[in-house]
Design an enzyme around this catalytic site. Structure first.
Site, PDB file in Angstrom:
ATOM      1  N   LEU A 161       0.839  -1.198   0.000  1.00 33.95           N
ATOM      2  CA  LEU A 161       0.000   0.000   0.000  1.00 33.95           C
ATOM      3  C   LEU A 161       0.873   1.247   0.000  1.00 33.95           C
ATOM      4  O   LEU A 161       0.649   2.161  -0.790  1.00 33.95           O
ATOM      5  CB  LEU A 161      -0.931  -0.008   1.225  1.00 33.95           C
ATOM      6  CG  LEU A 161      -1.780   1.242   1.444  1.00 33.95           C
ATOM      7  CD1 LEU A 161      -2.698   1.526   0.252  1.00 33.95           C
ATOM      8  CD2 LEU A 161      -2.602   1.106   2.730  1.00 33.95           C
ATOM      9  N   HIS A 177       5.789   1.436  15.131  1.00 34.47           N
ATOM     10  CA  HIS A 177       4.923   0.359  15.605  1.00 34.47           C
ATOM     11  C   HIS A 177       3.783   0.033  14.635  1.00 34.47           C
ATOM     12  O   HIS A 177       2.778  -0.551  15.039  1.00 34.47           O
ATOM     13  CB  HIS A 177       4.360   0.657  16.991  1.00 34.47           C
ATOM     14  CG  HIS A 177       3.938  -0.594  17.737  1.00 34.47           C
ATOM     15  ND1 HIS A 177       4.652  -1.772  17.680  1.00 34.47           N
ATOM     16  CD2 HIS A 177       2.869  -0.853  18.550  1.00 34.47           C
ATOM     17  CE1 HIS A 177       4.061  -2.685  18.418  1.00 34.47           C
ATOM     18  NE2 HIS A 177       2.972  -2.155  18.955  1.00 34.47           N
ATOM     19  N   HIS A 230      -1.690   3.574  18.914  1.00 36.59           N
ATOM     20  CA  HIS A 230      -1.284   2.335  18.258  1.00 36.59           C
ATOM     21  C   HIS A 230      -1.559   2.441  16.751  1.00 36.59           C
ATOM     22  O   HIS A 230      -2.700   2.739  16.361  1.00 36.59           O
ATOM     23  CB  HIS A 230      -2.073   1.153  18.819  1.00 36.59           C
ATOM     24  CG  HIS A 230      -1.253   0.170  19.583  1.00 36.59           C
ATOM     25  ND1 HIS A 230      -1.049   0.255  20.950  1.00 36.59           N
ATOM     26  CD2 HIS A 230      -0.570  -0.925  19.183  1.00 36.59           C
ATOM     27  CE1 HIS A 230      -0.287  -0.750  21.342  1.00 36.59           C
ATOM     28  NE2 HIS A 230       0.023  -1.485  20.291  1.00 36.59           N
ATOM     29  N   SER A 280      -5.645   2.763  21.669  1.00 41.01           N
ATOM     30  CA  SER A 280      -6.127   2.257  20.379  1.00 41.01           C
ATOM     31  C   SER A 280      -6.697   3.387  19.526  1.00 41.01           C
ATOM     32  O   SER A 280      -7.335   4.300  20.055  1.00 41.01           O
ATOM     33  CB  SER A 280      -7.217   1.202  20.605  1.00 41.01           C
ATOM     34  OG  SER A 280      -7.845   0.844  19.390  1.00 41.01           O
ATOM     35  N   GLU A 311       6.601  -1.168  25.115  1.00 37.81           N
ATOM     36  CA  GLU A 311       5.344  -0.427  25.029  1.00 37.81           C
ATOM     37  C   GLU A 311       4.857  -0.074  26.437  1.00 37.81           C
ATOM     38  O   GLU A 311       4.324  -0.924  27.143  1.00 37.81           O
ATOM     39  CB  GLU A 311       4.300  -1.263  24.291  1.00 37.81           C
ATOM     40  CG  GLU A 311       4.743  -1.689  22.890  1.00 37.81           C
ATOM     41  CD  GLU A 311       3.713  -2.545  22.194  1.00 37.81           C
ATOM     42  OE1 GLU A 311       2.548  -2.111  22.101  1.00 37.81           O
ATOM     43  OE2 GLU A 311       4.068  -3.653  21.752  1.00 37.81           O
ATOM     44  N   TYR A 331       5.488  -5.312  26.758  1.00 36.65           N
ATOM     45  CA  TYR A 331       4.771  -4.218  27.421  1.00 36.65           C
ATOM     46  C   TYR A 331       5.346  -3.907  28.803  1.00 36.65           C
ATOM     47  O   TYR A 331       6.045  -4.724  29.401  1.00 36.65           O
ATOM     48  CB  TYR A 331       3.291  -4.573  27.566  1.00 36.65           C
ATOM     49  CG  TYR A 331       2.522  -4.462  26.270  1.00 36.65           C
ATOM     50  CD1 TYR A 331       1.657  -3.412  26.030  1.00 36.65           C
ATOM     51  CD2 TYR A 331       2.673  -5.415  25.264  1.00 36.65           C
ATOM     52  CE1 TYR A 331       0.954  -3.302  24.832  1.00 36.65           C
ATOM     53  CE2 TYR A 331       1.983  -5.318  24.070  1.00 36.65           C
ATOM     54  CZ  TYR A 331       1.127  -4.263  23.865  1.00 36.65           C
ATOM     55  OH  TYR A 331       0.447  -4.146  22.682  1.00 36.65           O
ATOM     56  N   SER A 368       2.513   6.117  -2.949  1.00 37.07           N
ATOM     57  CA  SER A 368       1.303   6.932  -2.870  1.00 37.07           C
ATOM     58  C   SER A 368       0.176   6.163  -2.184  1.00 37.07           C
ATOM     59  O   SER A 368      -0.009   4.968  -2.432  1.00 37.07           O
ATOM     60  CB  SER A 368       0.836   7.336  -4.276  1.00 37.07           C
ATOM     61  OG  SER A 368       1.834   8.047  -4.964  1.00 37.07           O
ATOM     62  N   THR A 407      -2.515   4.461  -4.529  1.00 38.72           N
ATOM     63  CA  THR A 407      -2.233   3.256  -5.313  1.00 38.72           C
ATOM     64  C   THR A 407      -2.148   2.031  -4.410  1.00 38.72           C
ATOM     65  O   THR A 407      -1.778   2.134  -3.237  1.00 38.72           O
ATOM     66  CB  THR A 407      -0.921   3.385  -6.098  1.00 38.72           C
ATOM     67  OG1 THR A 407       0.168   3.558  -5.179  1.00 38.72           O
ATOM     68  CG2 THR A 407      -0.984   4.563  -7.058  1.00 38.72           C
TER      69      THR A 407
END
Length: 773
Positions: free
Chosen positions: A126, A186, A295, A346, A532, A571, A706, A709
Site C-alpha cells: 500500500l 509500531h 497504536h 487504540s 510499550e 509491554y 502513494s 495506489t
C-alpha cells in the site's frame, strides 16, 4: 473444578497447536543444538567491522545489574571513511541534518509483524516504509545526537547492533550507542523476520536476511543523508491536545491505579502531542518530529499489504505538503510521527463491540455473551480499515500542522546523551527506604494468548485471566518445560503460559540485556523505551525523570516517551495494572516491578546528565549477537509465465474512461515481488503517468509510495502469479490521458546454472480520466 468440555473446533485447534509446537521445537533443536548458541556481536559474520560499537571491558558482570559508577575504557576508533562536513560555528542554534531513506524490504512471502496472526503474510504494497533520521549538533560540533523514527513494528536488538557497527565503520566514534536512538513507529503492517530471540523468530516464521539487510541499509542511509545535509538552524517546540483520535483499550486495568493519581489527569489516555519544528537560520523548513501515544493498528489483522498505517499517513500528508512537486518519498523535507507510551491506546475509537450481535463488550474480560472473546473487536471510524487509517492520520496531521505553524518557543542549550545496557532479569528495586523487590526472568501470561480488542487471539483465551488452566499447563509442561516455583512466585498473580526465561534452545527466547537511554537538547529530553509503556506507566516515568533533573539543577525539563526503541521487550504496565492481568500485563515479561525498575534506571541516567557525570556510568553487560538463526521455510522458486505469455503481459485491461472517485484496475502476469528487494533496477513496482500534450511526454503523478495506489500480488502454483495494480482516483486528479506501468523482477533458475534475476516492465493501455460521468 468442573470437568472441561471442548468443542470439536477447540479440540482440533489444540491438536494442531500441539503438533505444530512439537514440530517447531524438533526442527529448531535439529537445526541449532550443535551450533554455538551465544556469540558476542562483535564476532558475528554478518557485521562489517571487527569492533563493537559499544565500550569493551564493561565493568558490570553479565549476571547482574549494577548502578555503580566507574571509569569506562575507550575504544580506538577507526578513521572515518567519510570526511566530516565543515561546520560553521559562530551562530546561535544547532547544526541540523534530516534524511529519509526507503527500508521497505520484501513485500511478499514474509509475515507481517505485530498481530502474530498465522497466515498474515505480505501480499503486496500500500505504501513504502521509510527511515527518517535527524542529526543535531552543537555549533562547535563537540556534541551531537541522532533520533531515527522507522516505519517498522519495533526496533530489534539485532537491528540496532548492526546499525551501530556500520555507523562505527563509516564514522568512527561520531555515532554511538549512547547518542543514537532508533525508534519504531509500531505499524503492524511492516515485514517481520529481523529478530534474534526465539519468541520473535517463531512469530516471524524465521529470520529473513533479505528484509534485515534492507532495513539496516535504509536506516544507515537515512543517517548518512542527514549527516551530509547538516546546516545551521534552530529548533522550536510546541504542544497541544489531539482530541477524538484514541481510546484506552484496557480501561479496567487503568482503573486499578490509585484514585488520587487518576484524579490528576482528565483522561485515561495521553492526548498531548509534542512537536519539534526544525528550520534553518533563514527560517526555511527542514523537518519535524512529533510524539503522540497511539497504536498504528487502524489497518487490522486481515490486512496483507505492507504499509505505515495511521502515523505513516500523517507523515505522508505533511511531507507531500512541504515537498511540493516531488513524488511521495522524495524531496528534502522530513516529517516523523514517532511512537510514545501507546501500550494501552487504540485508534479504533468506536470501541469494542460483539461482531455477531453488535452489543458493547467493553468489560473487564473483553468477552461477548455469545462467542466469547473472539467476537469482541474494536472498530475504527471509517467505512473500512483504509478509510479509518486515513481519518486518524488526518487528525494527527491537522494537529501537527497547527502546532508547527504556531511553534515559537526555541529549544536552546547543550546536547547530552546517556546510555546503559542492563540485565533486566536481575534488577533490585527499592520500594522504599527499607524494602526491596526484584525483577524476574521473562515469562508470558495466559492473557498474552488472548490478544486485544485490536486483534484477538486465535484460541479461546480470555483477558484478565489470573488462574491457570490445568489442561494448558500440562501441554506447556510436556512441550516447553515446567516453570520453576521461583519463576511462578516472582510473576504472581500472572499465571505463566510460556516460561521464556527458562528456555534457551536454540537461543534464548527473550532478551535479558536491554538498553536504557536518554538524550537531551537543552531542556528537552527524549527517553528511549525498549517496549510499550501504558498510559500511566509513561506518566510515572516522565514525572520521575523530570523530578530527577530538577533535583540536580535542571528544572522545567520537557520529557517525552519515545517507544519501541533499541530492543523489544513487549509491554510495561504499572504494578496496579499488572494485578488485573489483561493482555498488556500478561505481556510485561520481567514481572510486576518492571516499571519501578525502569524508573530507577532512568533516574540514574537523568542524574548523570544533570551532574555532568555521564563519563562515570558503567556501560553494563553487552548484549549477545546470535549465529545460525532459522530461516523462513518458504523456498525461493523460479517464476513462470503461463504458456504463450510473458512477464508483464496484461491479463485484465483497463477501461477506456474513468471518472474522479472510481478505481482503475489492471492485472498483469506477475513475478514474486521479493525478487525486487535485492535488485535496484526499478525503485517502484508501479507508476501512474499522465500524458502532457505540450511536451509529448508521460509525467509520473503517482508511484507505489502513494496512498492512492495499491499493489496486490496473487501467488499461484509452481511459480505462477498475477500482479494487480489499483489507482483510486483522488478528487484532485486532473482530467486527461493516463496509463499505469508495472515494474518487476523474475527469478530464472535453470538446471545446473546460477540463479538469475531479470527485470521487466509493462504498460497498460491509455485511458481517460474525466471529472464527471
Amino acid at each position: 473444578m468442573a470437568k472441561r468440555i471442548f468443542s470439536m473446533l477447540e479440540a482440533f485447534l489444540i491438536f494442531l497447536l500441539v503438533m505444530m509446537t512439537g514440530i517447531t521445537v524438533a526442527l529448531l533443536t535439529l537445526l541449532f543444538i550443535t551450533s554455538g548458541t551465544t556469540e558476542n556481536h562483535k564476532d558475528s559474520g554478518l557485521l562489517t567491522t571487527q569492533s563493537s560499537p559499544a565500550t569493551e571491558g564493561s565493568t558490570a558482570p553479565q549476571g547482574s545489574t549494577t548502578l555503580a559508577q566507574g571509569p569506562t575504557p575507550t575504544l580506538a576508533s577507526p578513521t572515518p571513511s567519510t570526511p566530516e562536513p565543515t561546520l560553521f560555528q559562530n551562530f546561535s542554534g544547532y547544526h541540523i541534518g534530516v534524511g529519509r531513506a526507503d527500508c521497505t524490504g520484501q513485500v511478499a512471502d514474509i509475515s507481517l509483524m505485530g498481530y502474530s496472526k498465522t497466515g498474515q503474510t505480505a501480499q503486496g504494497l500500500l505504501t513504502r516504509l521509510y527511515s527518517r533520521a535527524f542529526v543535531m549538533a552543537e555549533p562547535d560540533g563537540s556534541n551531537r545526537v541522532v533520533f531515527v523514527s522507522i516505519d517498522i513494528g519495533m526496533v530489534s536488538q539485532r537491528l540496532r547492533l548492526e546499525v551501530l557497527n556500520r555507523l562505527q565503520s563509516k564514522y568512527g566514534s561520531l555515532y554511538r550507542r549512547d547518542n543514537v536512538i532508533l525508534s519504531g513507529t509500531h505499524t503492524h503492517s511492516a515485514p517481520a523476520g529481523y529478530f534474534q530471540y526465539t519468541v520473535f523468530v517463531i512469530a516471524s516464521e524465521g529470520f529473513s536476511n533479505r528484509t534485515f539487510e534492507y532495513m539496516v541499509t535504509g536506516i544507515v542511509k537515512s543517517i548518512e543523508i542527514a549527516h551530509r545535509n547538516m546546516k545551521p538552524g534552530k529548533i522550536f517546540i510546541n504542544k497541544g491536545n489531539v482530541d477524538g483520535a484514541q481510546i484506552n483499550r484496557s480501561p479496567f486495568s487503568y482503573l486499578q491505579n490509585p484514585l488520587s493519581e487518576r484524579a490528576r489527569y482528565s483522561s485515561n489516555t495521553d492526548k498531548e502531542m509534542v512537536l519539534l519544528k526544525l528550520v534553518d537560520l533563514n527560517g526555511d523548513d527542514l523537518g519535524l518530529i512529533s510524539w503522540f501515544a497511539i497504536h498504528p493498528v487502524s489497518m487490522n489483522n486481515s490486512n496483507h499489504l505492507v504499509n505505515s498505517d495511521n502515523v505513516g499517513y500523517a507523515s505522508y500528508l505533511f511531507e507531500q505538503e512541504k515537498n511540493k512537486g516531488y513524488l511521495p518519498g522524495e524531496g528534502p523535507y522530513v516529517a516523523a510521527f514517532a511512537s510514545s507510551n501507546l501500550g494501552d491506546v487504540s485508534p479504533n475509537i468506536l470501541g469494542p463491540h460483539c461482531i455477531n450481535t453488535g452489543e458493547s463488550c467493553d468489560n473487564a474480560n473483553s468477552s461477548c455473551p455469545v462467542g466469547g472473546p473472539s467476537m469482541c473487536i474494536a472498530m475504527g471510524p471509517g467505512e473500512d480499515m483504509f478509510d479509518s487509517t486515513q481519518i486518524i492520520g488526518q487528525m494527527l496531521y491537522q494537529k501537527a500542522k497547527e502546532l508547527y505553524a504556531s511553534a515559537s518557543q526555541e529549544v536552546t542549550g547543550p546536547l547530552a546523551a546517556a546510555h546503559q545496557w542492563v540485565n533486566m532479569t536481575d534488577v533490585t528495586v527499592w520500594l522504599n527506604s527499607t524494602h526491596t523487590a526484584k525483577t524476574c526472568k521473562p515469562a508470558l501470561g495466559y492473557s498474552f494468548a488472548a490478544g486485544t480488542i485490536d486483534g484477538v487471539g486465535s484460541l479461546n483465551f480470555t483477558q484478565g485471566t489470573t488462574v491457570g488452566d490445568p489442561f494448558w499447563d500440562i501441554i506447556r509442561d510436556q512441550i516447553l518445560g515446567k516453570p520453576s516455583e521461583e519463576l511462578k512466585e516472582c510473576h504472581k498473580p500472572k499465571p505463566i503460559l510460556l516460561p521464556t526465561g527458562m528456555m534457551s534452545k536454540p537461543h534464548p527466547w527473550h532478551p535479558e540485556i536491554v538498553d536504557v537511554q536518554i538524550i537531551t537538547l537543552g531542556s528537552f529530553a527524549i527517553t528511549a523505551i525498549p517496549g510499550e509503556f501504558t498510559t500511566m506507566s509513561g506518566r510515572r516515568l516522565r514525572q520521575a525523570v523530570q523530578e530527577e533533573f530538577a533535583a540536580y539543577g535542571m528544572p522545567n525539563m520537557t520529557v517525552v516517551i519515545s517507544g519501541l526503541c533499541n530492543v523489544y521487550t513487549h509491554y510495561i504496565t504499572t504494578y496496579e495494572e499488572y494485578q488485573a492481568q489483561r493482555y498488556e500485563a500478561a505481556s510485561t515479561i520481567y514481572g510486576p516491578h518492571t516499571l519501578s525498575a525502569y524508573i530507577q534506571l532512568f533516574r540514574v541516567l537523568a542524574k548523570a546528565i544533570a551532574t555532568d557525570t555521564v563519563a562515570n556510568l558503567s556501560s553494563g553487560p553487552e548484549p549477545p549477537f546470535f549465529q545460525q538463526l532459522i530461516t523462513p521455510l518458504i523456498p525461493n522458486i523460479a517464476d513462470r509465465a503461463p504458456i504463450g505469455k510473458n512477464f508483464g503481459d496484461v491479463l485484465q485491461p483497463v477501461k477506456s474512461t474513468y471518472t474522479v472517485g472510481e478505481v482503475v484496475e489492471v492485472i498483469f502476469v506477475g513475478a514474486n515481488p521479493k525478487n525486487s528487494a535485492e535488485n535496484q533496477t526499478h525503485q517502484t513496482f508501479l507508476t501512474v503517468e499522465k500524458y502532457e500534450a505540450t511536451s509529448a511526454t508521460w509525467q509520473i503523478v503517482h508511484n507505489d509510495a502513494s496512498w492512492e495506489t495499491r499493489f496486490y500480488w496473487h501467488k499461484g502454483l509452481l511459480g505462477l502469479s498475477n500482479a494487480t495494480i489499483q489507482w483510486h482516483i483522488p478528487d484532485t486528479a486532473q482530467p486527461g490521458i493516463y496509463r499505469i506501468r508495472y515494474f518487476g523482477h523474475s527469478r530464472k533458475q535453470d538446471l545446473l546454472k546460477p540463479t538469475v534475476i531479470l527485470s521487466f516492465e509493462s504498460t497498460s493501455s491509455a485511458f481517460e480520466v474525466v471529472t464527471t460521468s
